[in-house]
Design a protein around this motif. Sequence first.
Motif, short mmCIF file in Angstrom:
data_model
loop_
_atom_site.label_atom_id
_atom_site.label_comp_id
_atom_site.label_asym_id
_atom_site.label_seq_id
_atom_site.Cartn_x
_atom_site.Cartn_y
_atom_site.Cartn_z
N LEU A 40 0.84 -1.21 0.00
CA LEU A 40 0.00 0.00 0.00
C LEU A 40 0.88 1.25 0.00
O LEU A 40 0.68 2.17 -0.81
N HIS A 41 1.88 1.29 0.91
CA HIS A 41 2.79 2.46 0.95
C HIS A 41 3.51 2.63 -0.38
O HIS A 41 3.64 3.74 -0.89
N LEU A 42 3.97 1.52 -0.96
CA LEU A 42 4.73 1.60 -2.22
C LEU A 42 3.83 2.02 -3.38
O LEU A 42 4.22 2.81 -4.24
N ALA A 43 2.60 1.50 -3.40
CA ALA A 43 1.67 1.85 -4.49
C ALA A 43 1.32 3.33 -4.46
O ALA A 43 1.10 3.94 -5.50
N ARG A 44 1.28 3.88 -3.26
CA ARG A 44 0.83 5.27 -3.12
C ARG A 44 1.99 6.24 -2.93
O ARG A 44 1.77 7.43 -2.68
N GLY A 45 3.25 5.73 -3.00
CA GLY A 45 4.41 6.62 -2.85
C GLY A 45 4.45 7.31 -1.49
O GLY A 45 4.77 8.48 -1.39
N GLU A 46 4.13 6.54 -0.42
CA GLU A 46 4.02 7.16 0.92
C GLU A 46 5.32 7.10 1.72
O GLU A 46 5.35 7.58 2.86
N TRP A 47 6.36 6.45 1.18
CA TRP A 47 7.62 6.40 1.92
C TRP A 47 8.57 7.44 1.36
O TRP A 47 8.65 7.64 0.14
N MET A 48 9.32 8.08 2.23
CA MET A 48 10.16 9.20 1.81
C MET A 48 11.12 8.81 0.68
O MET A 48 11.73 7.76 0.70
N ASN A 49 11.21 9.67 -0.30
CA ASN A 49 12.15 9.55 -1.42
C ASN A 49 11.86 8.38 -2.36
O ASN A 49 12.54 8.22 -3.36
N LEU A 50 10.90 7.54 -2.04
CA LEU A 50 10.64 6.40 -2.93
C LEU A 50 9.48 6.74 -3.87
O LEU A 50 8.38 7.03 -3.42
N PRO A 51 9.71 6.73 -5.17
CA PRO A 51 8.61 6.94 -6.11
C PRO A 51 7.69 5.71 -6.07
O PRO A 51 8.12 4.63 -5.66
N PRO A 52 6.42 5.85 -6.49
CA PRO A 52 5.54 4.68 -6.52
C PRO A 52 6.17 3.57 -7.37
O PRO A 52 6.71 3.84 -8.44
N LEU A 53 6.13 2.33 -6.87
CA LEU A 53 6.70 1.21 -7.61
C LEU A 53 5.77 0.80 -8.75
O LEU A 53 4.58 1.03 -8.72
N VAL A 54 6.33 0.15 -9.75
CA VAL A 54 5.51 -0.39 -10.85
C VAL A 54 4.94 -1.74 -10.44
O VAL A 54 3.75 -1.99 -10.53
N ASN A 55 5.83 -2.64 -9.96
CA ASN A 55 5.39 -3.98 -9.57
C ASN A 55 5.03 -4.00 -8.09
O ASN A 55 5.61 -3.28 -7.29
N LEU A 56 4.09 -4.86 -7.75
CA LEU A 56 3.62 -4.94 -6.37
C LEU A 56 3.53 -6.41 -5.93
O LEU A 56 3.35 -7.30 -6.76
N GLY A 57 3.57 -6.62 -4.63
CA GLY A 57 3.36 -7.95 -4.07
C GLY A 57 4.67 -8.63 -3.74
O GLY A 57 5.58 -8.70 -4.58
N HIS A 58 4.80 -9.12 -2.49
CA HIS A 58 6.06 -9.76 -2.11
C HIS A 58 5.84 -10.86 -1.07
O HIS A 58 6.72 -11.13 -0.26
N GLU A 59 4.67 -11.47 -1.09
CA GLU A 59 4.47 -12.67 -0.27
C GLU A 59 3.46 -13.55 -1.01
O GLU A 59 2.39 -13.09 -1.36
N ALA A 60 3.85 -14.78 -1.30
CA ALA A 60 2.99 -15.62 -2.14
C ALA A 60 3.26 -17.10 -1.92
O ALA A 60 4.32 -17.50 -1.40
N ILE A 61 2.28 -17.91 -2.35
CA ILE A 61 2.46 -19.35 -2.45
C ILE A 61 2.15 -19.71 -3.90
O ILE A 61 1.27 -19.11 -4.53
N GLY A 62 2.92 -20.66 -4.45
CA GLY A 62 2.68 -21.04 -5.83
C GLY A 62 3.31 -22.39 -6.15
O GLY A 62 3.84 -23.08 -5.26
N ILE A 63 3.20 -22.76 -7.42
CA ILE A 63 3.71 -24.04 -7.90
C ILE A 63 4.81 -23.76 -8.94
O ILE A 63 4.62 -22.92 -9.83
N VAL A 64 5.93 -24.48 -8.83
CA VAL A 64 7.01 -24.34 -9.81
C VAL A 64 6.55 -24.97 -11.12
O VAL A 64 6.21 -26.15 -11.17
N GLU A 65 6.55 -24.17 -12.19
CA GLU A 65 6.11 -24.69 -13.51
C GLU A 65 7.22 -24.67 -14.55
O GLU A 65 7.03 -25.17 -15.65
N GLY A 66 8.37 -24.08 -14.23
CA GLY A 66 9.47 -24.08 -15.18
C GLY A 66 10.76 -23.71 -14.46
O GLY A 66 10.72 -23.13 -13.37
N LEU A 67 11.90 -24.08 -15.07
CA LEU A 67 13.20 -23.82 -14.44
C LEU A 67 14.16 -23.26 -15.47
O LEU A 67 14.26 -23.76 -16.60
#
Length: 345
Positions: A40-67
């Motif tokens: 939320l902070h990154l999407a809205r540019g709420e942290w000092m000196n950090l421009p809003p990020l393009v990519n979001l999300g940093h916690e996930a579960i998934g399945i390996v489909e390629g290497l």
Amino acid sequence: MKAAKVEDGVLTIRDHPMPTPGDGDALIRITSAGVCHSDLHLARGEWMNLPPLVNLGHEAIGIVEGLGPGAEKFAQVGDRVILGLGGSGGGYWCGACRYCLSGQPRHCAESKGIIGTFAEYFTVWARSLVKIPDSLGDNEAPLACGGLTAYGAVKKLLDHRVLPGRPVAIVGAAGGLGHYAVQLAKTFDYQVVGVDVGQERLDFVKSLGADLVLDATEPAAAVELVQREFGGVDASLIFSAKMAGFRLGFDLLGKHGLYVAVGIPAASEGNFEWNPFQLFMKDPTIIYSAVGTVQDMRELVDLAAAGRVTSHVSRVGPMSELGAIFDELAAGRYLGRAVLTDLSR
Ligand SMILES: [Zn+2]
Ligand SMILES: [Zn+2]
């Protein structure tokens, strides 16, 4: 594939090209992704000196489909994995510099983050992946940042010789990180003083095992009670996104206590100041604790599999509801975490 990004300052959810795994990378089909306050902070540019990020999300579960080339040593197609490592530093580390070798890969000059799990597919350095047992459901995705960050902070208690049995304050105890910290601190046999705002959140903290709960809206009464009861707590872990929580955590601390800052309030919250005389009187150890390592993640998955810590998810929805979830998160409407459970729409 669908992905949520911030483009020209606006949250968009649309089709993007499929990523291809590079050297040492695995291609993951994301099956669930937690929504962290940092997104939320990154999407809205709420942290000092950090421009809003393009990519979001940093916690996930998934399945390996390629290497990619070389990744087969660290993951297999079909593995069910947790990924993210709190975003900061988990995407690559050299393994040989003084920071890596002392367990601080986040500070490695070559470290890369993991950001972009709000997507159907994501490529990630395979060495950062941790396999999870089927007994842990997709709602456990927030373990990858919220849980890991809380675990890293609770481990600091042991590093700084705060002994089991002693009182420890957890400020922001009902939130996405704090609710893990309460469970983990109880797992390590601390007396937990849970601090949050309002009866509903305090009842939740109590249900997680806190020994004492305090309402942060009445800071003077909270400090008076804790100072009278324990002579102050041995440590305060600050998960709050409000600077008032940083102040209260300090005031709850006993003499020579350990102050562990974890939350990062928006820049608009201003600064937290100490008068040196307060430091002289209290003689605290003041440290910061950010995220954790892949080894911490393995330990945390084991604790979750053993039933010692569980993610409390009070809101789920497809990725198309991310904008609404951000608004609700900003308004403090959740206990625990929100999780995206369908990244294809
Ligand atoms: Zn996070
Ligand atoms: Zn390094």
